[in-house]
Design an enzyme around this catalytic site. Structure first.
Site, mmCIF file in Angstrom:
data_model
loop_
_atom_site.group_PDB
_atom_site.id
_atom_site.type_symbol
_atom_site.label_atom_id
_atom_site.label_comp_id
_atom_site.label_asym_id
_atom_site.label_seq_id
_atom_site.Cartn_x
_atom_site.Cartn_y
_atom_site.Cartn_z
ATOM 1 N N SER A 38 88.436 -66.031 -35.620
ATOM 2 C CA SER A 38 88.097 -65.335 -36.709
ATOM 3 C C SER A 38 87.323 -65.834 -37.481
ATOM 4 C CB SER A 38 89.626 -64.919 -37.372
ATOM 5 O OG SER A 38 89.502 -64.025 -38.433
ATOM 6 N N GLU A 71 92.060 -55.107 -30.736
ATOM 7 C CA GLU A 71 91.867 -55.834 -32.006
ATOM 8 C C GLU A 71 90.494 -54.906 -32.786
ATOM 9 O OE1 GLU A 71 90.297 -59.567 -32.701
ATOM 10 O OE2 GLU A 71 90.676 -60.141 -30.810
ATOM 11 N N HIS A 99 94.428 -59.742 -32.350
ATOM 12 C CA HIS A 99 93.696 -60.671 -32.885
ATOM 13 C C HIS A 99 94.310 -62.199 -32.928
ATOM 14 C CE1 HIS A 99 90.648 -61.861 -35.884
ATOM 15 N NE2 HIS A 99 91.576 -62.525 -36.658
#
Length: 301
Positions: A149, A244, A274
């Site tokens: 991320s 996601e 995610h």
């Protein structure tokens, strides 16, 4: 993938989804951080992992080493959490098992978080960690840099900084569910919104507002590395889930990297959400993801 494997993946990811939605989404920053630490550390690290504190130049981090791993090769890992949450605790299981799969020591960094410390504090901390490894005698071509991320974003931005300075680069990069476009122009922010249990546009807008200093454009390559010149970047592995909203961020990154003649491997994992390798202890697809990352990295080191 066999029908049995797919059924198991669906059963297990459903359990992770239940974990993530078992409580209302927290509102305040402290509450959000506590919640991510809670859900990320449901499964402890394996008994055979040895962890050791790392304190240097005002930063805190953590070394980890699995049996049989090479101490002289290092995964430098930046955790996710939108630059506002996430910690050594929330991602400890992910990074330690990644080190095992890659056969190397890991160094996870507890970089400063927004909104208390907006951009570029995180970039400064990433560079500090890179310099620290150099002082430890770890050559750049024996280092993998990676993260999930926002940690994937920070990984790419660190390499951009090194490229701009004409410095030697890590041997390869590992990016899981990377957040590459803070201008939020990816199509799957809309098309995957109903099935992603974690990441939604309004949430990303809040994170980006907390992270990006006033007056800095969100399409700045050091904010959104999707718009950076990736020429000369090391080989990279990009792993993303099909369920996601940041799927487009990963796919477009692979396209940009490929157009820049970067060796890139893109893996889209069916049904995964995610940053799913965080829950690898209870998710066989998470363990297979880390195994695949290990195979990729071992091909270069």
């Amino acid at each position: 993938m066999s029908d049995v494997d797919e059924h198991l993946d669906l059963t297990e990811i459903t359990a992770v989804r239940r974990l993530l939605t078992s409580k209302p989404r927290p509102v305040g920053w402290d509450e959000r951080r506590a919640r991510l630490d809670e859900v990320g550390s449901v499964w402890p690290i394996a008994d055979d992992i040895r962890c050791e504190d790392a304190v240097f130049d005002g930063l805190e981090g953590e070394w980890s080493l699995a049996p049989g791993s090479d101490r002289d090769k290092v995964l430098l890992f930046f955790h996710g959490g939108g630059y506002c949450s996430g910690s050594l605790k929330s991602h400890r299981r992910m990074v330690t098992e990644a080190g095992r799969a890659m056969g190397m020591r890991t160094l996870a960094i507890d970089y400063r978080r927004a909104p208390e410390h907006p951009f570029p504090a995180q970039h400064e901390d990433a560079l500090t960690a890179w310099r620290f490894l150099g002082r430890q005698g770890i050559a750049p071509d024996r280092i993998v840099v990676g993260g999930d991320s926002a940690g994937g974003n920070l990984t790419l931005c660190l390499v951009s900084t090194l490229c701009a300075a004409g410095e030697r680069l890590p041997r390869c990069l590992w990016l899981v569910s990377p957040w590459t476009d803070l201008s939020m122009s990816g199509a799957t922010l809309s098309t995957k919104d109903a099935i992603d249990p974690i990441i939604h546009r309004a949430y990303l807008e809040e994170l980006a507002t907390a992270y990006v200093s006033h007056g800095v454009g969100r399409r700045d390559p050091l904010i959104s590395p999707l718009f950076a010149d990736l020429s000369g970047f090391p080989p990279m592995l990009i792993q993303v889930g099909s369920a996601e909203t940041l799927l487009s961020d990963a796919i477009r990154l692979a396209e940009v990297a490929g157009a820049a003649d970067v060796k890139v491997r893109l893996e889209i994992w069916p049904h995964m959400i995610h940053a799913w390798p965080v829950w690898n202890a209870g998710l066989s697809a998470g363990r297979r993801t880390l195994h695949s990352a290990g195979t990729f990295v071992r091909g270069f080191l």
